[in-house]
Scaffold this motif. Structure first.
Motif, PDB file in Angstrom:
ATOM      1  N   LEU A  76      55.275  88.148  38.146  1.00 36.07           N
ATOM      2  CA  LEU A  76      56.100  88.255  36.947  1.00 36.07           C
ATOM      3  C   LEU A  76      56.024  86.981  36.113  1.00 36.07           C
ATOM      4  O   LEU A  76      56.052  87.031  34.887  1.00 36.07           O
ATOM      5  CB  LEU A  76      57.561  88.514  37.331  1.00 36.07           C
ATOM      6  CG  LEU A  76      57.819  89.752  38.182  1.00 36.07           C
ATOM      7  CD1 LEU A  76      59.260  89.771  38.662  1.00 36.07           C
ATOM      8  CD2 LEU A  76      57.478  91.010  37.394  1.00 36.07           C
ATOM      9  N   ASN A  77      55.989  85.854  36.804  1.00 40.73           N
ATOM     10  CA  ASN A  77      56.051  84.562  36.134  1.00 40.73           C
ATOM     11  C   ASN A  77      55.251  83.546  36.941  1.00 40.73           C
ATOM     12  O   ASN A  77      55.292  83.560  38.161  1.00 40.73           O
ATOM     13  CB  ASN A  77      57.519  84.122  36.042  1.00 40.73           C
ATOM     14  CG  ASN A  77      57.719  82.920  35.163  1.00 40.73           C
ATOM     15  OD1 ASN A  77      56.795  82.421  34.549  1.00 40.73           O
ATOM     16  ND2 ASN A  77      58.952  82.441  35.105  1.00 40.73           N
ATOM     17  N   ARG A  79      54.296  79.279  36.837  1.00 33.16           N
ATOM     18  CA  ARG A  79      54.446  77.962  36.239  1.00 33.16           C
ATOM     19  C   ARG A  79      53.417  77.053  36.888  1.00 33.16           C
ATOM     20  O   ARG A  79      53.390  76.917  38.113  1.00 33.16           O
ATOM     21  CB  ARG A  79      55.855  77.418  36.461  1.00 33.16           C
ATOM     22  CG  ARG A  79      56.864  78.059  35.510  1.00 33.16           C
ATOM     23  CD  ARG A  79      58.293  77.843  35.947  1.00 33.16           C
ATOM     24  NE  ARG A  79      58.613  78.372  37.268  1.00 33.16           N
ATOM     25  CZ  ARG A  79      58.754  79.675  37.573  1.00 33.16           C
ATOM     26  NH1 ARG A  79      58.593  80.584  36.646  1.00 33.16           N
ATOM     27  NH2 ARG A  79      59.058  80.068  38.791  1.00 33.16           N
ATOM     28  N   ARG A 105      48.374  89.465  34.031  1.00 36.57           N
ATOM     29  CA  ARG A 105      48.917  88.802  32.847  1.00 36.57           C
ATOM     30  C   ARG A 105      50.427  88.550  32.926  1.00 36.57           C
ATOM     31  O   ARG A 105      51.187  89.004  32.079  1.00 36.57           O
ATOM     32  CB  ARG A 105      48.546  89.577  31.605  1.00 36.57           C
ATOM     33  CG  ARG A 105      47.033  89.648  31.436  1.00 36.57           C
ATOM     34  CD  ARG A 105      46.593  90.270  30.179  1.00 36.57           C
ATOM     35  NE  ARG A 105      47.147  89.541  29.050  1.00 36.57           N
ATOM     36  CZ  ARG A 105      47.183  90.030  27.821  1.00 36.57           C
ATOM     37  NH1 ARG A 105      46.687  91.216  27.569  1.00 36.57           N
ATOM     38  NH2 ARG A 105      47.697  89.323  26.844  1.00 36.57           N
ATOM     39  N   PRO A 106      50.887  87.764  33.906  1.00 34.71           N
ATOM     40  CA  PRO A 106      52.315  87.435  33.987  1.00 34.71           C
ATOM     41  C   PRO A 106      52.711  86.458  32.886  1.00 34.71           C
ATOM     42  O   PRO A 106      51.844  85.860  32.237  1.00 34.71           O
ATOM     43  CB  PRO A 106      52.432  86.758  35.359  1.00 34.71           C
ATOM     44  CG  PRO A 106      51.095  86.103  35.532  1.00 34.71           C
ATOM     45  CD  PRO A 106      50.113  87.098  34.938  1.00 34.71           C
ATOM     46  N   ALA A 107      54.006  86.283  32.700  1.00 27.77           N
ATOM     47  CA  ALA A 107      54.480  85.205  31.834  1.00 27.77           C
ATOM     48  C   ALA A 107      53.983  83.916  32.471  1.00 27.77           C
ATOM     49  O   ALA A 107      54.023  83.763  33.690  1.00 27.77           O
ATOM     50  CB  ALA A 107      55.995  85.226  31.755  1.00 27.77           C
ATOM     51  N   LEU A 108      53.488  82.980  31.662  1.00 31.50           N
ATOM     52  CA  LEU A 108      52.877  81.773  32.216  1.00 31.50           C
ATOM     53  C   LEU A 108      53.306  80.565  31.406  1.00 31.50           C
ATOM     54  O   LEU A 108      53.326  80.600  30.174  1.00 31.50           O
ATOM     55  CB  LEU A 108      51.353  81.920  32.174  1.00 31.50           C
ATOM     56  CG  LEU A 108      50.555  80.880  32.942  1.00 31.50           C
ATOM     57  CD1 LEU A 108      49.318  81.515  33.543  1.00 31.50           C
ATOM     58  CD2 LEU A 108      50.187  79.708  32.084  1.00 31.50           C
ATOM     59  N   THR A 109      53.661  79.496  32.112  1.00 32.86           N
ATOM     60  CA  THR A 109      54.012  78.238  31.476  1.00 32.86           C
ATOM     61  C   THR A 109      53.182  77.139  32.091  1.00 32.86           C
ATOM     62  O   THR A 109      53.079  77.050  33.316  1.00 32.86           O
ATOM     63  CB  THR A 109      55.511  77.922  31.676  1.00 32.86           C
ATOM     64  OG1 THR A 109      56.290  78.988  31.140  1.00 32.86           O
ATOM     65  CG2 THR A 109      55.900  76.624  30.997  1.00 32.86           C
TER      66      THR A 109
END
Length: 132
Positions: A76-77, A79, A105-109
């Protein structure tokens, strides 16, 4: 209990550090994954480049995802912490991430930091995933 600890035998023992490699919230089916780095069982890195450590940390992330009953597709995410200015490494790491994540393609930081778990550690990856 609504919390299940996950500590795969292929990863170093986190207990002396007070951590589990992942924790599953059994009520929601969410997997919270501790920062994965390029460490062997003796807390030593095997690569001294950002690209090499990223590949090894992603491999370790896969081990923890599998042990948790999840997968890359259920991320999901993500980092990603890199020692130094993150943007300076983006061109080199983007293809590695694109291949690893594929259609997930998860949320990525991406975050540049001054230090990580050890002086030799250049990359750390923290993630949240759903169960399969």
């Amino acid at each position: 209990m609504r919390k299940q600890l996950v500590n795969p035998p292929q990863r170093y023992d986190g207990k002396p550090h007070g951590l589990s490699h992942a924790v599953i919230d059994t009520a929601t089916g969410t997997v919270y994954i501790s920062g994965q780095v390029d460490w062997d069982m003796n807390h030593q890195v095997s690569s001294h480049t950002v690209e090499g450590q990223l590949k090894n940390a992603l491999n370790n992330l896969t081990i923890v995802l599998d042990a948790s009953g999840s997968s890359v597709e259920n991320l999901l995410n993500l980092r990603i912490y890199i020692r130094g200015e993150f943007g300076e490494f983006l061109e080199d790491i983007a293809p590695i991430l694109a291949e690893f994540l594929a259609d997930s393609r998860p949320a990525l930081t991406g975050i540049g930091v001054a230090s990580l778990a050890s002086p030799e550690t250049l990359v750390e990856i923290e993630a949240t995933a759903a169960l399969k």
